[in-house]
Design a protein around this motif. Structure first.
Motif, PDB file in Angstrom:
ATOM      1  N   ASP A 257      -3.151  96.592  82.644  1.00 35.09           N
ATOM      2  CA  ASP A 257      -4.583  95.800  82.923  1.00 35.09           C
ATOM      3  C   ASP A 257      -5.006  96.136  84.379  1.00 35.09           C
ATOM      4  O   ASP A 257      -4.684  97.090  85.248  1.00 35.09           O
ATOM      5  CB  ASP A 257      -4.448  94.206  83.078  1.00 35.09           C
ATOM      6  CG  ASP A 257      -3.637  93.831  83.890  1.00 35.09           C
ATOM      7  OD1 ASP A 257      -3.282  94.265  85.085  1.00 35.09           O
ATOM      8  OD2 ASP A 257      -2.842  92.878  83.750  1.00 35.09           O
ATOM      9  N   ASP A 258      -6.488  95.910  84.617  1.00 38.20           N
ATOM     10  CA  ASP A 258      -7.168  96.356  85.721  1.00 38.20           C
ATOM     11  C   ASP A 258      -6.517  95.867  86.935  1.00 38.20           C
ATOM     12  O   ASP A 258      -6.479  96.894  87.898  1.00 38.20           O
ATOM     13  CB  ASP A 258      -8.653  95.565  85.635  1.00 38.20           C
ATOM     14  CG  ASP A 258      -9.598  96.347  84.473  1.00 38.20           C
ATOM     15  OD1 ASP A 258      -9.057  97.061  83.805  1.00 38.20           O
ATOM     16  OD2 ASP A 258     -10.685  95.757  84.580  1.00 38.20           O
ATOM     17  N   ILE A 262      -5.406  98.607  89.737  1.00 36.22           N
ATOM     18  CA  ILE A 262      -6.199  98.505  91.062  1.00 36.22           C
ATOM     19  C   ILE A 262      -4.828  98.442  92.097  1.00 36.22           C
ATOM     20  O   ILE A 262      -4.967  99.073  93.363  1.00 36.22           O
ATOM     21  CB  ILE A 262      -6.864  97.362  91.353  1.00 36.22           C
ATOM     22  CG1 ILE A 262      -8.149  97.467  90.410  1.00 36.22           C
ATOM     23  CG2 ILE A 262      -7.412  96.803  92.692  1.00 36.22           C
ATOM     24  CD1 ILE A 262      -9.115  96.245  90.019  1.00 36.22           C
ATOM     25  N   ARG A 263      -4.035  97.641  91.800  1.00 35.28           N
ATOM     26  CA  ARG A 263      -2.664  97.712  92.765  1.00 35.28           C
ATOM     27  C   ARG A 263      -2.183  98.899  92.945  1.00 35.28           C
ATOM     28  O   ARG A 263      -1.787  99.405  94.196  1.00 35.28           O
ATOM     29  CB  ARG A 263      -1.697  96.424  91.991  1.00 35.28           C
ATOM     30  CG  ARG A 263      -0.509  96.358  92.874  1.00 35.28           C
ATOM     31  CD  ARG A 263       0.408  95.447  92.295  1.00 35.28           C
ATOM     32  NE  ARG A 263       1.665  95.421  92.880  1.00 35.28           N
ATOM     33  CZ  ARG A 263       2.924  94.772  92.293  1.00 35.28           C
ATOM     34  NH1 ARG A 263       2.644  94.277  91.197  1.00 35.28           N
ATOM     35  NH2 ARG A 263       3.918  95.019  92.985  1.00 35.28           N
ATOM     36  N   ILE A 307      -8.142 101.432  76.091  1.00 33.61           N
ATOM     37  CA  ILE A 307      -8.577 102.535  76.624  1.00 33.61           C
ATOM     38  C   ILE A 307      -9.952 102.414  77.142  1.00 33.61           C
ATOM     39  O   ILE A 307     -11.048 101.746  76.648  1.00 33.61           O
ATOM     40  CB  ILE A 307      -8.996 103.747  75.344  1.00 33.61           C
ATOM     41  CG1 ILE A 307      -7.589 104.188  74.701  1.00 33.61           C
ATOM     42  CG2 ILE A 307      -9.710 104.947  75.677  1.00 33.61           C
ATOM     43  CD1 ILE A 307      -7.711 105.044  73.667  1.00 33.61           C
ATOM     44  N   ARG A 308     -10.409 102.891  78.331  1.00 30.20           N
ATOM     45  CA  ARG A 308     -11.538 102.346  79.158  1.00 30.20           C
ATOM     46  C   ARG A 308     -12.757 103.305  78.961  1.00 30.20           C
ATOM     47  O   ARG A 308     -12.554 104.663  78.750  1.00 30.20           O
ATOM     48  CB  ARG A 308     -11.236 102.313  80.633  1.00 30.20           C
ATOM     49  CG  ARG A 308     -10.242 101.120  80.891  1.00 30.20           C
ATOM     50  CD  ARG A 308      -9.700 101.304  82.523  1.00 30.20           C
ATOM     51  NE  ARG A 308      -9.021 100.289  82.782  1.00 30.20           N
ATOM     52  CZ  ARG A 308      -7.543 100.034  82.603  1.00 30.20           C
ATOM     53  NH1 ARG A 308      -7.085 100.982  82.130  1.00 30.20           N
ATOM     54  NH2 ARG A 308      -7.102  98.827  83.258  1.00 30.20           N
ATOM     55  N   THR A 309     -13.688 102.696  79.141  1.00 28.71           N
ATOM     56  CA  THR A 309     -15.203 103.554  79.267  1.00 28.71           C
ATOM     57  C   THR A 309     -15.255 104.177  80.662  1.00 28.71           C
ATOM     58  O   THR A 309     -14.575 103.995  81.601  1.00 28.71           O
ATOM     59  CB  THR A 309     -16.305 102.970  78.871  1.00 28.71           C
ATOM     60  OG1 THR A 309     -16.529 101.938  80.157  1.00 28.71           O
ATOM     61  CG2 THR A 309     -16.286 102.070  77.689  1.00 28.71           C
ATOM     62  N   THR A 315     -15.033 101.308  87.923  1.00 25.54           N
ATOM     63  CA  THR A 315     -14.925  99.968  88.495  1.00 25.54           C
ATOM     64  C   THR A 315     -13.596  99.720  89.006  1.00 25.54           C
ATOM     65  O   THR A 315     -13.512  99.263  90.065  1.00 25.54           O
ATOM     66  CB  THR A 315     -15.256  98.663  87.441  1.00 25.54           C
ATOM     67  OG1 THR A 315     -16.620  98.747  86.948  1.00 25.54           O
ATOM     68  CG2 THR A 315     -15.064  97.528  87.983  1.00 25.54           C
ATOM     69  N   VAL A 316     -12.573 100.309  88.298  1.00 28.20           N
ATOM     70  CA  VAL A 316     -11.092 100.052  88.830  1.00 28.20           C
ATOM     71  C   VAL A 316     -11.231 100.888  89.991  1.00 28.20           C
ATOM     72  O   VAL A 316     -10.421 100.571  91.067  1.00 28.20           O
ATOM     73  CB  VAL A 316     -10.030 100.089  87.726  1.00 28.20           C
ATOM     74  CG1 VAL A 316     -10.268  99.040  86.694  1.00 28.20           C
ATOM     75  CG2 VAL A 316     -10.304 101.571  87.047  1.00 28.20           C
ATOM     76  N   PHE A 317     -11.533 102.100  90.078  1.00 28.35           N
ATOM     77  CA  PHE A 317     -11.476 102.978  91.064  1.00 28.35           C
ATOM     78  C   PHE A 317     -12.074 102.445  92.227  1.00 28.35           C
ATOM     79  O   PHE A 317     -11.489 102.734  93.579  1.00 28.35           O
ATOM     80  CB  PHE A 317     -11.807 104.457  90.700  1.00 28.35           C
ATOM     81  CG  PHE A 317     -10.997 105.278  89.983  1.00 28.35           C
ATOM     82  CD1 PHE A 317      -9.880 105.658  90.311  1.00 28.35           C
ATOM     83  CD2 PHE A 317     -11.267 105.935  88.609  1.00 28.35           C
ATOM     84  CE1 PHE A 317      -8.817 106.532  89.940  1.00 28.35           C
ATOM     85  CE2 PHE A 317     -10.329 106.683  88.144  1.00 28.35           C
ATOM     86  CZ  PHE A 317      -9.281 106.981  88.395  1.00 28.35           C
TER      87      PHE A 317
END
Length: 348
Positions: A257-258, A262-263, A307-309, A315-317
């Motif tokens: 998950d996001d 991010i972590r 699978i992300r767009t 956003t997560v980056f």
């Protein structure tokens, strides 16, 4: 309903043809019984093939006829079959073999997960968890045989595509140290080091049990002996290799998950502040292939992965301290999602 909107008999027949799960099961059966390996010596009748593989002639004929319709095997005469370009990939040891992946597809524990898709739609939980009462990773850790099937399938899939993915990022040429996070037994990192001799050193990072397997891998022996490959055992959420120029991951981000991603990104940003991050992942967009859409569903039933767009990756980056700089296509379903450190990033 107007006549123009009414479904006709042809539509009903077309829809009915989509309702059979037979192709995937038959591919798995063919791999398990070694049909392509036996046919490597030449074409055989169904009876001859059944005798050599210890299978029932009537049922085997049905499997072969269906697969020949899909281009997996060829019916070269009445009830006489030979290998095709696709069925060769079901042979053990064949270049880019998908034997292990085909075996995984037919595992009962995976099929049980599909049976819970409807319940998952209502609850938001992964089908695997609903079927087995535990997460996929816990199940694989407790069932050694299932773990071997899964790991072999991931290795085969990676080996078939890693060189094509690696060659799509020429910026590796200028990278001194490349660390592969969650890199398994090193298939992708080995492809990078083989494709780019200028890369000074690679670091393979994964859980200690996986790194133990990598230590004895014949494919990595030369790289380990030369010192061009180092091993790093540990949970990448807690610690990642330092002194790195490029962190890479392959088929990792869609499993988490996001917040988890991010972590991980923040851990990398803090450990090697100037390092680039390059993810070999599928990207969801309006042009996504049928394979990517199927894989997205598989992630749902196994671990609720996504699978992300491109926008979701951005956003997560950003939250992880990076800026998405490019999404590069490859000659596979993968894209290479590149991110560079964002200036003055601060973490909460």
């Amino acid at each position: 309903m107007s006549e123009s909107n009414a479904a006709g008999a042809a539509d009903a027949f077309a829809l009915s043809q989509l309702m059979f799960p037979t192709t995937a099961v038959c591919i798995s059966v063919a791999a398990r019984h070694g049909l392509a390996d036996v046919l490597a010596e030449g074409s055989l009748s169904v009876g001859q093939l059944a005798e050599r593989t210890g299978t029932d002639e009537v049922q085997l004929g049905k499997v072969l006829r269906l697969l020949a319709e899909e281009g997996v095997f060829r019916e070269v005469g009445p009830d006489v079959f030979a290998n095709s370009r696709l069925s060769h990939l079901l042979r053990k040891g064949f270049p880019r073999s998908q034997h292990a992946m085909a075996t995984l597809v037919g595992e009962p524990w995976l099929w049980n997960s599909w049976s819970k898709l409807s319940e998952g739609l209502a609850s938001g939980r992964p089908g695997f968890e609903l079927a087995h009462g535990m997460a996929l990773w816990a199940y694989l850790a407790g069932d050694a045989a299932a773990g071997v099937v899964f790991n072999d399938a991931m290795r085969d899939f990676s080996e078939a595509l890693s060189d094509l993915v690696a060659s799509s990022y020429p910026a590796f040429t200028d990278s001194g140290v490349v660390a592969d996070l969650g890199g398994g037994t090193g298939t992708y990192l080995r492809a990078i080091l083989r494709t780019y001799p200028s890369v000074e050193r690679g670091v393979l990072a994964d859980l200690p049990a996986v790194i133990e397997q990598a230590e004895t891998s014949p494919e990595l022996a030369e790289l380990l002996a030369s010192g061009r490959l180092g091993l790093h055992g540990g949970d990448f959420f807690d610690v990642v290799p330092s002194g790195v120029d490029v962190y890479v991951v392959k088929q990792v981000m869609h499993s988490w998950d996001d917040d988890s991603i991010i972590r991980l990104l923040r851990r990398c940003r803090e450990t090697s502040p100037e390092a680039t991050f390059v993810a070999a992942e599928f990207v969801r967009d309006t042009k996504a292939s049928r394979f990517v859409k199927n894989f997205d569903l598989i992630m749902t039933i196994t671990m609720n992965g996504n699978i992300r767009t491109e926008a979701q990756y951005a956003t997560v980056f950003e939250k992880g301290g990076y800026e998405l700089t490019s999404v590069l296509p490859t000659d596979t379903a993968f894209s290479l999602v590149e991110a560079r450190p964002r200036p003055y990033a601060r973490f909460a």
